[in-house]
Design an enzyme around this catalytic site. Sequence first.
Site, PDB file in Angstrom:
ATOM      1  N   ASP A   1      81.409  75.056  57.494  1.00 29.78           N
ATOM      2  CA  ASP A   1      80.282  74.338  58.533  1.00 29.78           C
ATOM      3  C   ASP A   1      80.162  72.880  58.317  1.00 29.78           C
ATOM      4  OD1 ASP A   1      80.046  77.135  59.424  1.00 29.78           O
ATOM      5  OD2 ASP A   1      78.732  77.357  57.610  1.00 29.78           O
TER       6      ASP A   1
ATOM      7  N   GLU B   1      70.847  79.298  70.481  1.00 29.26           N
ATOM      8  CA  GLU B   1      72.431  79.126  70.501  1.00 29.26           C
ATOM      9  C   GLU B   1      72.981  79.238  71.794  1.00 29.26           C
ATOM     10  OE1 GLU B   1      74.222  81.452  67.262  1.00 29.26           O
ATOM     11  OE2 GLU B   1      72.302  81.405  66.296  1.00 29.26           O
TER      12      GLU B   1
ATOM     13  N   ASN C   1      82.367  75.468  66.691  1.00 31.02           N
ATOM     14  CA  ASN C   1      81.712  76.394  66.094  1.00 31.02           C
ATOM     15  C   ASN C   1      80.347  76.215  66.342  1.00 31.02           C
ATOM     16  OD1 ASN C   1      81.463  78.741  64.393  1.00 31.02           O
ATOM     17  ND2 ASN C   1      80.810  77.278  62.683  1.00 31.02           N
TER      18      ASN C   1
ATOM     19  N   GLY D   1      78.884  89.278  69.771  1.00 35.96           N
ATOM     20  CA  GLY D   1      79.463  88.415  70.732  1.00 35.96           C
ATOM     21  C   GLY D   1      78.111  87.982  71.885  1.00 35.96           C
TER      22      GLY D   1
ATOM     23  N   ARG E   1      86.022  84.559  59.490  1.00 32.16           N
ATOM     24  CA  ARG E   1      87.131  84.182  58.868  1.00 32.16           C
ATOM     25  C   ARG E   1      87.175  82.827  58.687  1.00 32.16           C
ATOM     26  NH1 ARG E   1      91.650  87.254  58.173  1.00 32.16           N
ATOM     27  NH2 ARG E   1      92.902  85.310  57.843  1.00 32.16           N
TER      28      ARG E   1
ATOM     29  N   SER F   1      73.394  74.659  65.769  1.00 31.87           N
ATOM     30  CA  SER F   1      74.130  73.291  65.705  1.00 31.87           C
ATOM     31  C   SER F   1      75.668  73.820  66.183  1.00 31.87           C
ATOM     32  CB  SER F   1      74.482  72.904  64.161  1.00 31.87           C
ATOM     33  OG  SER F   1      73.434  72.609  63.434  1.00 31.87           O
TER      34      SER F   1
ATOM     35  N   HIS G   1      76.742  77.171  64.718  1.00 32.94           N
ATOM     36  CA  HIS G   1      76.051  77.753  63.343  1.00 32.94           C
ATOM     37  C   HIS G   1      74.357  77.850  63.471  1.00 32.94           C
ATOM     38  CE1 HIS G   1      76.000  78.705  59.223  1.00 32.94           C
ATOM     39  NE2 HIS G   1      74.840  77.786  59.092  1.00 32.94           N
TER      40      HIS G   1
HETATM   41  C1  GRF Z   1      75.485  83.486  65.508  1.00 40.22           C
HETATM   42  O1  GRF Z   1      74.511  83.453  64.849  1.00 40.22           O
HETATM   43  C2  GRF Z   1      76.346  82.430  65.231  1.00 40.22           C
HETATM   44  O2  GRF Z   1      75.804  81.098  65.206  1.00 40.22           O
HETATM   45  C3  GRF Z   1      77.197  82.723  63.859  1.00 40.22           C
HETATM   46  O3  GRF Z   1      77.359  84.177  64.088  1.00 40.22           O
HETATM   47  C4  GRF Z   1      76.500  84.552  64.831  1.00 40.22           C
HETATM   48  C5  GRF Z   1      77.303  85.326  66.023  1.00 40.22           C
HETATM   49  O4  GRF Z   1      76.581  85.984  66.941  1.00 40.22           O
HETATM   50  N1  GRF Z   1      78.247  81.736  63.926  1.00 40.22           N
HETATM   51  P1  GRF Z   1      77.100  86.771  68.094  1.00 40.22           P
HETATM   52  O5  GRF Z   1      78.341  87.765  67.780  1.00 40.22           O
HETATM   53  O6  GRF Z   1      77.449  85.495  69.052  1.00 40.22           O
HETATM   54  O7  GRF Z   1      75.810  87.489  68.648  1.00 40.22           O
END
Ligand code: GRF
Length: 213
Positions: free
Chosen positions: A144, A173, A106, A11, A90, A135, A108
């Site tokens: 995705d 991110e 989402n 998270g 999921r 992204s 990614h």
């Molecule tokens: C991240 O790399 C996100 O892009 C992908 O899953 C990972 C989640 O990491 N969908 P976190 O739980 O937010 O640290």
Amino acid sequence: MKWGVLISGSGTNLQALIDATQEPGFPAEIALVISNRADAFGLQRAANAGIPTCVLPNKGFTSRELYDAELVKLLTNAGVEWVALAGFMRIITGTLLEAFPNRILNIHPSLLPAFPGLHAQAQAFSAGVRITGASVHFVDGGMDTGPLIAQGAVPVLPTDDESSLQKRILRMEHRLYPQVMRWASEGKVAVRDGRAHLDLSGDQLPFWFDPTP
Ligand code: GRF
């Protein structure tokens, strides 16, 4: 604008969203965090911030649709209007998509459409690309594949291994997702003709490059 965030793990993206929503005047609030795993550390992060949490384990549901119907119930009861997937491991179904049409995002860890699916950072690393990134996109029925909203690029350095690359992407991110949450909450992001349409002012750009190692 009330958001629900779905997680399965650590998270750190959830944390970035929580931190952003705690800034004065931020136009979004996280009304509920749902995890399909009871041991997801993100639940602790939410609880620390006083955000209601819920664990909805996969077990006990005979279909993905029934699971998603329960998600819809929880989210709508919490008054959620937008949903952010943040490491939610999921595949979601039409049941959730139809309840929040063009309102599920989402993040990614690649420059989609390159490297969809699992282990995107490892895919980029073994492909030998010089640039990769992250992204944020609308979620559709595919893996995705939904309309892209914003992307952030980072270099792949000769000294990198998968772990250092993953960290650099994650930093991007954490910058990208709160920004898109803000724009979406301000009504600046929508889907038109299958593409994300952004209503941004001149100095706001939906792409970045951070060359920091
Ligand atoms: C991240 O790399 C996100 O892009 C992908 O899953 C990972 C989640 O990491 N969908 P976190 O739980 O937010 O640290």
